[in-house]
Write an enzyme that holds these catalytic residues in place. Sequence first.
Site, mmCIF file in Angstrom:
data_model
loop_
_atom_site.group_PDB
_atom_site.id
_atom_site.type_symbol
_atom_site.label_atom_id
_atom_site.label_comp_id
_atom_site.label_asym_id
_atom_site.label_seq_id
_atom_site.Cartn_x
_atom_site.Cartn_y
_atom_site.Cartn_z
ATOM 1 N N LYS A 158 -17.242 33.019 56.751
ATOM 2 C CA LYS A 158 -16.354 33.713 55.824
ATOM 3 C C LYS A 158 -16.637 35.213 55.957
ATOM 4 C CE LYS A 158 -15.001 29.853 53.796
ATOM 5 N NZ LYS A 158 -13.707 29.301 54.121
ATOM 6 N N LYS A 184 -18.929 26.925 61.674
ATOM 7 C CA LYS A 184 -17.615 26.590 62.202
ATOM 8 C C LYS A 184 -16.632 27.733 62.053
ATOM 9 C CE LYS A 184 -14.366 23.857 60.123
ATOM 10 N NZ LYS A 184 -13.429 24.754 59.452
ATOM 11 N N GLU A 187 -9.921 27.151 60.099
ATOM 12 C CA GLU A 187 -8.774 26.536 60.766
ATOM 13 C C GLU A 187 -7.792 27.577 61.293
ATOM 14 O OE1 GLU A 187 -7.602 27.012 56.463
ATOM 15 O OE2 GLU A 187 -9.395 26.330 57.529
ATOM 16 N N HIS A 276 -10.071 19.639 61.936
ATOM 17 C CA HIS A 276 -9.856 20.208 60.608
ATOM 18 C C HIS A 276 -8.497 19.734 60.120
ATOM 19 C CE1 HIS A 276 -10.717 23.383 57.573
ATOM 20 N NE2 HIS A 276 -9.457 23.114 57.321
ATOM 21 N N ARG A 277 -8.447 19.184 58.899
ATOM 22 C CA ARG A 277 -7.196 18.547 58.474
ATOM 23 C C ARG A 277 -6.195 19.558 57.936
ATOM 24 N NH1 ARG A 277 -8.922 15.319 52.945
ATOM 25 N NH2 ARG A 277 -9.694 17.092 51.788
ATOM 26 N N SER A 361 -16.248 19.427 52.547
ATOM 27 C CA SER A 361 -16.325 20.876 52.434
ATOM 28 C C SER A 361 -15.382 21.345 51.343
ATOM 29 C CB SER A 361 -15.937 21.541 53.751
ATOM 30 O OG SER A 361 -14.570 21.366 53.990
#
Length: 467
Positions: A158, A184, A187, A276-277, A361
Amino acid sequence: PYAKMGYWDPDYVVKDTDVLALFRVSPQPGVDPVEASAAVAGESSTATWTVVWTDLLTACDLYRAKAYKVDAVPNTTDQYFAYIAYDIDLFEEGSIANLTASIXGXVFGFKALKALRLEDMRLPVAYLKTFQGPATGVICERERMDKFGRPFLGATVKPKLGLSGKNYGRVVYEGLKGGLDFLKDDENINSQPFMRWKERYLYSMEGVNRAIAAAGETKGHYLNVTAATMEQIYERAEFAKQLGSIIVMVDLVIGYTAIQSMAIWARKNDMILHLHRAGNSTYSRQKIHGMNFRVICKWMRMAGVDHIHAGTVVGKLEGDPVXXXXXXXXXXXXXXXXNLPQGIFFEQDWASLRKVTPVASGGIHCGQMHQLLDYLGVDVVLQFGGGTIGHPDGIQAGATANRVALESMVIARNEGRDFVAEGPQILQDAAKTCGPLQTALDLWKDISFNYTSTDTADLVETPTANV
Protein backbone atom coordinates in the site's frame (compact mmCIF):
# COMPACT_ATOMS: atom_id res chain seq x y z
CA PRO A 1 -44.97 -24.71 -21.36
CA TYR A 2 -41.44 -25.85 -20.63
CA ALA A 3 -42.62 -28.24 -17.92
CA LYS A 4 -44.71 -30.17 -20.44
CA MET A 5 -41.87 -30.24 -22.96
CA GLY A 6 -39.88 -32.53 -20.70
CA TYR A 7 -37.76 -30.04 -18.77
CA TRP A 8 -39.54 -30.91 -15.53
CA ASP A 9 -39.09 -34.48 -14.32
CA PRO A 10 -39.74 -35.01 -10.60
CA ASP A 11 -39.00 -38.74 -10.93
CA TYR A 12 -35.62 -38.22 -12.57
CA VAL A 13 -32.86 -40.40 -11.11
CA VAL A 14 -29.65 -38.38 -10.96
CA LYS A 15 -26.72 -40.10 -12.65
CA ASP A 16 -23.19 -40.05 -11.22
CA THR A 17 -22.01 -38.32 -14.36
CA ASP A 18 -24.60 -35.53 -14.33
CA VAL A 19 -23.60 -31.94 -13.75
CA LEU A 20 -26.01 -30.63 -11.10
CA ALA A 21 -26.87 -26.99 -10.55
CA LEU A 22 -28.94 -25.30 -7.91
CA PHE A 23 -30.61 -22.03 -8.88
CA ARG A 24 -32.48 -19.58 -6.69
CA VAL A 25 -35.43 -18.66 -8.86
CA SER A 26 -37.62 -15.59 -8.24
CA PRO A 27 -40.49 -15.93 -10.75
CA GLN A 28 -42.49 -12.91 -11.90
CA PRO A 29 -45.88 -12.63 -10.13
CA GLY A 30 -48.28 -15.22 -11.51
CA VAL A 31 -45.58 -17.52 -12.91
CA ASP A 32 -45.68 -21.05 -11.48
CA PRO A 33 -42.37 -21.92 -9.76
CA VAL A 34 -42.20 -25.34 -11.41
CA GLU A 35 -42.75 -23.78 -14.82
CA ALA A 36 -40.12 -21.13 -14.07
CA SER A 37 -37.63 -23.79 -12.98
CA ALA A 38 -38.31 -25.87 -16.08
CA ALA A 39 -37.77 -22.75 -18.16
CA VAL A 40 -34.37 -22.24 -16.54
CA ALA A 41 -33.49 -25.86 -17.31
CA GLY A 42 -34.66 -25.43 -20.89
CA GLU A 43 -32.99 -22.12 -21.63
CA SER A 44 -29.68 -23.26 -20.14
CA SER A 45 -29.66 -26.44 -22.22
CA THR A 46 -31.50 -27.15 -25.47
CA ALA A 47 -34.69 -25.13 -25.64
CA THR A 48 -35.61 -22.04 -27.54
CA TRP A 49 -38.81 -20.00 -27.28
CA THR A 50 -40.78 -22.23 -29.61
CA VAL A 51 -40.92 -25.87 -30.67
CA VAL A 52 -38.58 -26.63 -33.58
CA TRP A 53 -38.79 -29.71 -35.81
CA THR A 54 -34.99 -30.11 -35.76
CA ASP A 55 -35.40 -31.38 -32.18
CA LEU A 56 -36.39 -34.63 -33.85
CA LEU A 57 -32.91 -34.93 -35.35
CA THR A 58 -31.31 -35.13 -31.89
CA ALA A 59 -31.51 -37.45 -28.93
CA CYS A 60 -33.39 -34.62 -27.32
CA ASP A 61 -34.57 -36.58 -24.28
CA LEU A 62 -30.94 -37.17 -23.36
CA TYR A 63 -29.77 -33.62 -23.98
CA ARG A 64 -32.57 -31.83 -22.18
CA ALA A 65 -31.63 -30.49 -18.77
CA LYS A 66 -34.14 -31.76 -16.19
CA ALA A 67 -35.42 -29.73 -13.28
CA TYR A 68 -36.06 -32.53 -10.79
CA LYS A 69 -36.84 -30.76 -7.52
CA VAL A 70 -38.21 -27.37 -6.51
CA ASP A 71 -38.26 -26.21 -2.89
CA ALA A 72 -39.51 -22.94 -1.48
CA VAL A 73 -36.69 -20.94 0.12
CA PRO A 74 -37.32 -20.71 3.89
CA ASN A 75 -38.57 -17.32 5.13
CA THR A 76 -39.37 -15.99 1.66
CA THR A 77 -42.61 -15.81 -0.27
CA ASP A 78 -41.41 -15.59 -3.85
CA GLN A 79 -38.11 -17.50 -4.02
CA TYR A 80 -37.53 -21.14 -4.89
CA PHE A 81 -34.56 -23.46 -5.04
CA ALA A 82 -34.56 -25.31 -8.36
CA TYR A 83 -32.39 -28.39 -8.71
CA ILE A 84 -31.39 -29.05 -12.31
CA ALA A 85 -29.45 -31.97 -13.81
CA TYR A 86 -27.46 -31.66 -17.04
CA ASP A 87 -26.12 -34.58 -19.03
CA ILE A 88 -22.31 -34.50 -19.11
CA ASP A 89 -22.35 -34.61 -22.93
CA LEU A 90 -23.77 -31.09 -23.03
CA PHE A 91 -20.34 -29.72 -22.13
CA GLU A 92 -16.96 -29.57 -23.82
CA GLU A 93 -14.24 -31.29 -21.83
CA GLY A 94 -11.92 -29.11 -19.79
CA SER A 95 -13.49 -25.76 -20.72
CA ILE A 96 -14.84 -23.43 -18.06
CA ALA A 97 -15.83 -21.02 -20.81
CA ASN A 98 -18.14 -23.62 -22.33
CA LEU A 99 -19.57 -24.65 -18.96
CA THR A 100 -20.41 -21.05 -18.09
CA ALA A 101 -21.77 -20.28 -21.54
CA SER A 102 -24.30 -23.06 -21.02
CA ILE A 103 -25.20 -22.72 -17.38
CA UNK A 104 -24.94 -18.99 -16.98
CA GLY A 105 -25.15 -17.91 -20.63
CA UNK A 106 -28.64 -16.86 -21.56
CA VAL A 107 -30.92 -17.57 -18.64
CA PHE A 108 -30.08 -14.60 -16.44
CA GLY A 109 -31.96 -12.17 -18.63
CA PHE A 110 -35.03 -14.37 -18.94
CA LYS A 111 -38.24 -12.32 -18.72
CA ALA A 112 -40.39 -14.78 -16.78
CA LEU A 113 -37.99 -14.38 -13.83
CA LYS A 114 -37.57 -11.36 -11.60
CA ALA A 115 -34.15 -12.62 -10.60
CA LEU A 116 -31.99 -15.71 -10.79
CA ARG A 117 -28.94 -16.81 -8.86
CA LEU A 118 -26.67 -19.79 -9.33
CA GLU A 119 -26.14 -21.03 -5.77
CA ASP A 120 -24.14 -24.24 -6.11
CA MET A 121 -22.99 -26.89 -8.53
CA ARG A 122 -21.94 -30.50 -8.37
CA LEU A 123 -19.29 -31.36 -10.92
CA PRO A 124 -19.00 -35.09 -11.56
CA VAL A 125 -15.65 -36.86 -11.29
CA ALA A 126 -15.76 -37.82 -14.97
CA TYR A 127 -15.96 -34.13 -15.89
CA LEU A 128 -13.41 -32.93 -13.31
CA LYS A 129 -10.90 -35.37 -14.75
CA THR A 130 -10.78 -33.29 -17.94
CA PHE A 131 -9.34 -30.32 -16.01
CA GLN A 132 -5.75 -29.85 -14.88
CA GLY A 133 -6.62 -28.53 -11.43
CA PRO A 134 -4.33 -26.34 -9.30
CA ALA A 135 -0.89 -25.84 -10.81
CA THR A 136 0.97 -26.37 -7.55
CA GLY A 137 -1.49 -27.19 -4.78
CA VAL A 138 -1.10 -26.61 -1.07
CA ILE A 139 1.14 -29.63 -0.42
CA CYS A 140 3.77 -28.74 -3.02
CA GLU A 141 3.53 -25.09 -2.05
CA ARG A 142 4.39 -25.93 1.56
CA GLU A 143 7.35 -27.99 0.40
CA ARG A 144 8.63 -25.20 -1.82
CA MET A 145 8.20 -22.62 0.94
CA ASP A 146 9.43 -25.02 3.64
CA LYS A 147 6.62 -23.83 5.94
CA PHE A 148 4.48 -26.38 7.74
CA GLY A 149 1.75 -26.42 10.36
CA ARG A 150 0.89 -22.75 10.16
CA PRO A 151 -0.88 -20.33 7.83
CA PHE A 152 1.21 -18.36 5.36
CA LEU A 153 1.51 -14.64 6.06
CA GLY A 154 1.21 -12.03 3.36
CA ALA A 155 0.61 -8.35 2.84
CA THR A 156 -0.36 -6.14 -0.05
CA VAL A 157 1.85 -3.20 -0.90
CA LYS A 158 0.00 0.00 0.00
CA PRO A 159 -0.68 2.62 -1.30
CA LYS A 160 -1.67 0.44 -4.19
CA LEU A 161 -1.08 3.09 -6.82
CA GLY A 162 1.50 5.85 -7.19
CA LEU A 163 4.71 4.46 -5.72
CA SER A 164 7.85 4.49 -7.84
CA GLY A 165 9.62 1.22 -8.52
CA LYS A 166 12.39 1.83 -6.03
CA ASN A 167 10.06 2.74 -3.19
CA TYR A 168 7.85 -0.20 -4.10
CA GLY A 169 10.84 -2.51 -3.78
CA ARG A 170 11.62 -1.02 -0.37
CA VAL A 171 8.15 -1.89 0.87
CA VAL A 172 8.57 -5.46 -0.39
CA TYR A 173 11.96 -5.79 1.30
CA GLU A 174 10.84 -4.44 4.65
CA GLY A 175 7.71 -6.56 4.80
CA LEU A 176 9.58 -9.76 3.99
CA LYS A 177 12.52 -8.95 6.24
CA GLY A 178 10.10 -8.33 9.11
CA GLY A 179 8.91 -11.92 8.87
CA LEU A 180 6.21 -12.27 6.21
CA ASP A 181 6.26 -15.08 3.64
CA PHE A 182 4.74 -13.10 0.79
CA LEU A 183 4.10 -9.58 -0.37
CA LYS A 184 1.71 -8.93 -3.21
CA ASP A 185 0.95 -6.52 -5.97
CA ASP A 186 -2.55 -5.12 -5.74
CA GLU A 187 -5.11 -6.17 -8.32
CA ASN A 188 -5.01 -2.87 -10.18
CA ILE A 189 -1.27 -2.37 -10.38
CA ASN A 190 -0.31 -3.54 -13.87
CA SER A 191 1.90 -1.19 -15.87
CA GLN A 192 0.95 2.43 -15.37
CA PRO A 193 2.84 5.64 -16.22
CA PHE A 194 4.16 6.06 -12.66
CA MET A 195 5.68 2.56 -12.66
CA ARG A 196 6.07 0.25 -15.63
CA TRP A 197 5.89 -3.48 -14.99
CA LYS A 198 9.53 -4.28 -15.71
CA GLU A 199 10.74 -1.67 -13.27
CA ARG A 200 8.45 -3.04 -10.58
CA TYR A 201 9.53 -6.64 -11.15
CA LEU A 202 13.23 -5.74 -11.01
CA TYR A 203 13.01 -3.72 -7.80
CA SER A 204 10.57 -6.12 -6.16
CA MET A 205 12.73 -9.16 -6.86
CA GLU A 206 15.76 -7.31 -5.55
CA GLY A 207 13.81 -6.81 -2.33
CA VAL A 208 12.78 -10.48 -2.27
CA ASN A 209 16.31 -11.76 -2.82
CA ARG A 210 17.82 -9.51 -0.16
CA ALA A 211 15.15 -10.48 2.35
CA ILE A 212 15.74 -14.18 1.63
CA ALA A 213 19.48 -13.71 2.15
CA ALA A 214 18.88 -11.89 5.43
CA ALA A 215 16.28 -14.29 6.84
CA GLY A 216 17.37 -17.64 5.42
CA GLU A 217 13.74 -18.44 4.55
CA THR A 218 12.05 -18.90 1.19
CA LYS A 219 9.91 -15.87 0.38
CA GLY A 220 8.01 -14.50 -2.57
CA HIS A 221 6.29 -11.48 -4.05
CA TYR A 222 3.15 -12.04 -6.13
CA LEU A 223 4.05 -10.28 -9.34
CA ASN A 224 0.81 -9.25 -11.03
CA VAL A 225 1.05 -10.31 -14.68
CA THR A 226 -2.45 -9.11 -15.60
CA ALA A 227 -2.36 -7.27 -18.93
CA ALA A 228 -4.47 -6.43 -21.96
CA THR A 229 -3.67 -9.47 -24.08
CA MET A 230 -2.62 -13.05 -23.46
CA GLU A 231 0.69 -12.42 -25.26
CA GLN A 232 1.56 -9.64 -22.83
CA ILE A 233 0.57 -11.79 -19.87
CA TYR A 234 2.91 -14.55 -21.04
CA GLU A 235 5.70 -12.02 -21.63
CA ARG A 236 5.41 -10.67 -18.10
CA ALA A 237 5.16 -14.13 -16.58
CA GLU A 238 8.27 -15.30 -18.45
CA PHE A 239 10.18 -12.26 -17.22
CA ALA A 240 9.06 -12.95 -13.64
CA LYS A 241 10.32 -16.51 -14.02
CA GLN A 242 13.68 -15.34 -15.38
CA LEU A 243 14.08 -13.11 -12.35
CA GLY A 244 13.57 -16.14 -10.11
CA SER A 245 10.11 -15.34 -8.75
CA ILE A 246 8.29 -18.35 -7.28
CA ILE A 247 4.81 -16.87 -7.68
CA VAL A 248 2.81 -14.76 -10.12
CA MET A 249 -0.72 -13.44 -9.83
CA VAL A 250 -3.63 -12.71 -12.15
CA ASP A 251 -6.98 -11.01 -11.63
CA LEU A 252 -10.31 -12.76 -12.10
CA VAL A 253 -11.21 -10.10 -14.67
CA ILE A 254 -8.79 -11.52 -17.26
CA GLY A 255 -11.44 -14.17 -17.87
CA TYR A 256 -11.83 -17.91 -17.44
CA THR A 257 -9.94 -18.87 -20.59
CA ALA A 258 -6.92 -16.71 -19.74
CA ILE A 259 -6.91 -18.10 -16.19
CA GLN A 260 -6.86 -21.66 -17.51
CA SER A 261 -4.03 -20.78 -19.89
CA MET A 262 -2.04 -19.26 -17.04
CA ALA A 263 -2.63 -22.30 -14.82
CA ILE A 264 -1.22 -24.59 -17.49
CA TRP A 265 1.74 -22.24 -17.92
CA ALA A 266 2.26 -22.15 -14.16
CA ARG A 267 2.37 -25.92 -13.80
CA LYS A 268 4.75 -26.22 -16.75
CA ASN A 269 7.05 -23.64 -15.19
CA ASP A 270 6.82 -24.71 -11.53
CA MET A 271 5.21 -21.43 -10.56
CA ILE A 272 2.61 -20.77 -7.87
CA LEU A 273 -0.42 -18.99 -9.34
CA HIS A 274 -2.31 -16.52 -7.17
CA LEU A 275 -5.78 -15.40 -8.26
CA HIS A 276 -7.17 -12.11 -7.03
CA ARG A 277 -10.96 -12.18 -7.24
CA ALA A 278 -11.13 -8.63 -8.57
CA GLY A 279 -14.63 -7.88 -9.81
CA ASN A 280 -16.39 -10.85 -8.25
CA SER A 281 -18.69 -8.73 -6.11
CA THR A 282 -20.31 -7.35 -9.24
CA TYR A 283 -22.25 -10.59 -9.43
CA SER A 284 -21.69 -12.51 -6.20
CA ARG A 285 -22.86 -10.13 -3.50
CA GLN A 286 -26.59 -9.85 -4.04
CA LYS A 287 -28.60 -12.63 -2.54
CA ILE A 288 -31.24 -13.01 -5.23
CA HIS A 289 -29.36 -12.46 -8.49
CA GLY A 290 -26.02 -13.39 -9.97
CA MET A 291 -24.01 -16.25 -8.63
CA ASN A 292 -22.66 -17.43 -5.36
CA PHE A 293 -18.94 -17.02 -4.83
CA ARG A 294 -18.61 -20.68 -3.90
CA VAL A 295 -19.42 -21.57 -7.49
CA ILE A 296 -16.54 -19.37 -8.65
CA CYS A 297 -14.31 -21.13 -6.10
CA LYS A 298 -15.20 -24.48 -7.64
CA TRP A 299 -14.61 -23.26 -11.18
CA MET A 300 -11.28 -21.76 -10.20
CA ARG A 301 -10.13 -24.99 -8.58
CA MET A 302 -10.89 -26.72 -11.87
CA ALA A 303 -9.19 -23.97 -13.86
CA GLY A 304 -6.09 -24.52 -11.77
CA VAL A 305 -5.19 -21.57 -9.55
CA ASP A 306 -3.24 -22.13 -6.32
CA HIS A 307 -4.50 -19.21 -4.23
CA ILE A 308 -7.95 -17.64 -4.25
CA HIS A 309 -9.32 -14.85 -2.10
CA ALA A 310 -12.13 -16.35 -0.08
CA GLY A 311 -13.22 -13.81 2.55
CA THR A 312 -12.09 -13.22 6.10
CA VAL A 313 -14.81 -13.92 8.68
CA VAL A 314 -13.75 -10.79 10.60
CA GLY A 315 -12.61 -8.16 8.08
CA LYS A 316 -13.90 -5.27 5.99
CA LEU A 317 -15.21 -7.02 2.88
CA GLU A 318 -18.52 -8.78 2.32
CA GLY A 319 -18.77 -12.31 3.68
CA ASP A 320 -20.93 -14.13 6.20
CA PRO A 321 -18.77 -16.17 8.64
CA VAL A 322 -20.57 -19.42 7.94
CA UNK A 323 -20.50 -18.93 4.21
CA UNK A 324 -16.87 -17.82 4.21
CA UNK A 325 -15.92 -21.02 5.98
CA UNK A 326 -17.78 -22.86 3.26
CA UNK A 327 -16.05 -21.04 0.44
CA UNK A 328 -12.82 -22.04 2.09
CA UNK A 329 -14.01 -25.64 2.35
CA UNK A 330 -14.89 -25.77 -1.34
CA UNK A 331 -11.38 -24.72 -2.08
CA UNK A 332 -9.48 -26.97 0.24
CA UNK A 333 -11.22 -30.26 1.05
CA UNK A 334 -10.78 -33.48 -0.93
CA UNK A 335 -14.50 -34.29 -0.76
CA UNK A 336 -17.10 -31.90 0.63
CA UNK A 337 -20.30 -33.39 2.06
CA UNK A 338 -23.60 -31.52 1.71
CA ASN A 339 -24.01 -28.94 4.47
CA LEU A 340 -27.13 -26.83 4.11
CA PRO A 341 -26.42 -24.27 6.86
CA GLN A 342 -23.13 -23.50 5.08
CA GLY A 343 -24.97 -23.29 1.78
CA ILE A 344 -23.34 -26.44 0.38
CA PHE A 345 -26.23 -28.18 -1.34
CA PHE A 346 -24.40 -31.02 -3.05
CA GLU A 347 -21.83 -33.56 -2.09
CA GLN A 348 -18.73 -32.92 -4.15
CA ASP A 349 -15.90 -35.37 -4.74
CA TRP A 350 -12.86 -33.54 -6.06
CA ALA A 351 -11.26 -36.71 -7.47
CA SER A 352 -7.52 -36.10 -7.32
CA LEU A 353 -7.48 -32.39 -8.12
CA ARG A 354 -4.98 -30.62 -5.89
CA LYS A 355 -6.07 -28.26 -3.15
CA VAL A 356 -6.34 -24.51 -3.53
CA THR A 357 -5.09 -22.36 -0.66
CA PRO A 358 -7.74 -19.82 0.34
CA VAL A 359 -6.55 -16.28 1.00
CA ALA A 360 -8.09 -14.13 3.73
CA SER A 361 -7.54 -10.43 3.27
CA GLY A 362 -9.24 -7.12 3.92
CA GLY A 363 -9.38 -5.34 7.26
CA ILE A 364 -7.76 -8.01 9.41
CA HIS A 365 -5.07 -7.36 12.01
CA CYS A 366 -2.92 -9.32 14.44
CA GLY A 367 -5.33 -8.83 17.36
CA GLN A 368 -7.69 -11.30 15.65
CA MET A 369 -5.07 -14.02 15.15
CA HIS A 370 -6.78 -16.55 17.43
CA GLN A 371 -10.11 -16.14 15.61
CA LEU A 372 -8.47 -16.43 12.20
CA LEU A 373 -6.58 -19.59 13.13
CA ASP A 374 -9.73 -21.08 14.64
CA TYR A 375 -12.06 -20.28 11.74
CA LEU A 376 -9.74 -20.78 8.80
CA GLY A 377 -7.30 -23.45 10.00
CA VAL A 378 -3.71 -23.69 8.81
CA ASP A 379 -4.12 -24.08 5.04
CA VAL A 380 -4.71 -20.43 4.32
CA VAL A 381 -2.79 -17.27 3.46
CA LEU A 382 -3.52 -14.47 5.93
CA GLN A 383 -2.98 -11.13 4.24
CA PHE A 384 -2.52 -8.12 6.46
CA GLY A 385 -2.21 -5.15 4.10
CA GLY A 386 -3.02 -2.11 6.20
CA GLY A 387 -2.29 -4.32 9.23
CA THR A 388 1.35 -4.41 8.15
CA ILE A 389 1.99 -1.23 6.18
CA GLY A 390 -0.09 0.87 8.59
CA HIS A 391 2.00 0.04 11.66
CA PRO A 392 3.18 3.25 13.40
CA ASP A 393 6.76 1.96 13.71
CA GLY A 394 7.05 1.08 10.06
CA ILE A 395 6.50 -1.80 7.73
CA GLN A 396 9.15 -4.11 9.14
CA ALA A 397 7.70 -3.67 12.63
CA GLY A 398 4.21 -4.38 11.29
CA ALA A 399 5.43 -7.57 9.66
CA THR A 400 7.18 -8.67 12.85
CA ALA A 401 4.04 -8.01 14.91
CA ASN A 402 2.03 -10.30 12.61
CA ARG A 403 4.65 -13.04 12.59
CA VAL A 404 5.09 -13.02 16.38
CA ALA A 405 1.31 -13.04 16.90
CA LEU A 406 0.98 -16.03 14.58
CA GLU A 407 3.91 -17.98 16.03
CA SER A 408 2.70 -17.43 19.61
CA MET A 409 -0.75 -18.72 18.65
CA VAL A 410 0.70 -21.78 16.89
CA ILE A 411 2.87 -22.61 19.91
CA ALA A 412 -0.16 -22.34 22.19
CA ARG A 413 -2.10 -24.63 19.85
CA ASN A 414 0.77 -27.16 19.79
CA GLU A 415 0.87 -27.13 23.59
CA GLY A 416 -2.80 -28.10 23.58
CA ARG A 417 -4.05 -24.84 25.08
CA ASP A 418 -7.48 -23.45 24.24
CA PHE A 419 -6.04 -20.70 22.07
CA VAL A 420 -9.44 -19.25 21.13
CA ALA A 421 -10.50 -18.52 24.70
CA GLU A 422 -7.00 -17.55 25.82
CA GLY A 423 -6.19 -15.72 22.56
CA PRO A 424 -6.08 -12.14 23.87
CA GLN A 425 -3.96 -13.25 26.83
CA ILE A 426 -1.54 -15.21 24.63
CA LEU A 427 -1.09 -12.10 22.48
CA GLN A 428 -0.56 -9.89 25.54
CA ASP A 429 2.10 -12.27 26.86
CA ALA A 430 3.88 -12.37 23.51
CA ALA A 431 3.76 -8.58 23.30
CA LYS A 432 5.75 -8.26 26.55
CA THR A 433 8.89 -9.22 24.64
CA CYS A 434 7.86 -7.79 21.28
CA GLY A 435 7.40 -4.03 21.16
CA PRO A 436 5.89 -3.90 17.66
CA LEU A 437 3.15 -6.36 18.64
CA GLN A 438 2.30 -4.30 21.74
CA THR A 439 2.00 -1.18 19.58
CA ALA A 440 -0.23 -2.98 17.08
CA LEU A 441 -2.53 -4.40 19.76
CA ASP A 442 -2.88 -0.98 21.38
CA LEU A 443 -3.60 0.73 18.07
CA TRP A 444 -6.17 -1.67 16.61
CA LYS A 445 -7.67 -3.23 19.72
CA ASP A 446 -11.19 -1.96 19.08
CA ILE A 447 -11.38 -2.04 15.31
CA SER A 448 -13.80 -4.37 13.64
CA PHE A 449 -16.11 -3.95 10.67
CA ASN A 450 -19.52 -4.95 11.96
CA TYR A 451 -22.12 -4.87 9.24
CA THR A 452 -24.60 -7.61 8.58
CA SER A 453 -23.67 -9.60 5.53
CA THR A 454 -25.98 -9.29 2.53
CA ASP A 455 -25.31 -12.88 1.53
CA THR A 456 -26.16 -15.31 4.31
CA ALA A 457 -27.29 -18.93 4.42
CA ASP A 458 -31.01 -19.64 4.10
CA LEU A 459 -31.11 -22.91 5.97
CA VAL A 460 -30.20 -22.55 9.60
CA GLU A 461 -29.74 -25.32 12.13
CA THR A 462 -32.55 -25.28 14.65
CA PRO A 463 -32.05 -27.04 17.98
CA THR A 464 -34.35 -30.04 18.39
CA ALA A 465 -35.39 -31.42 21.73
CA ASN A 466 -34.51 -34.98 22.86
CA VAL A 467 -31.36 -35.39 20.84
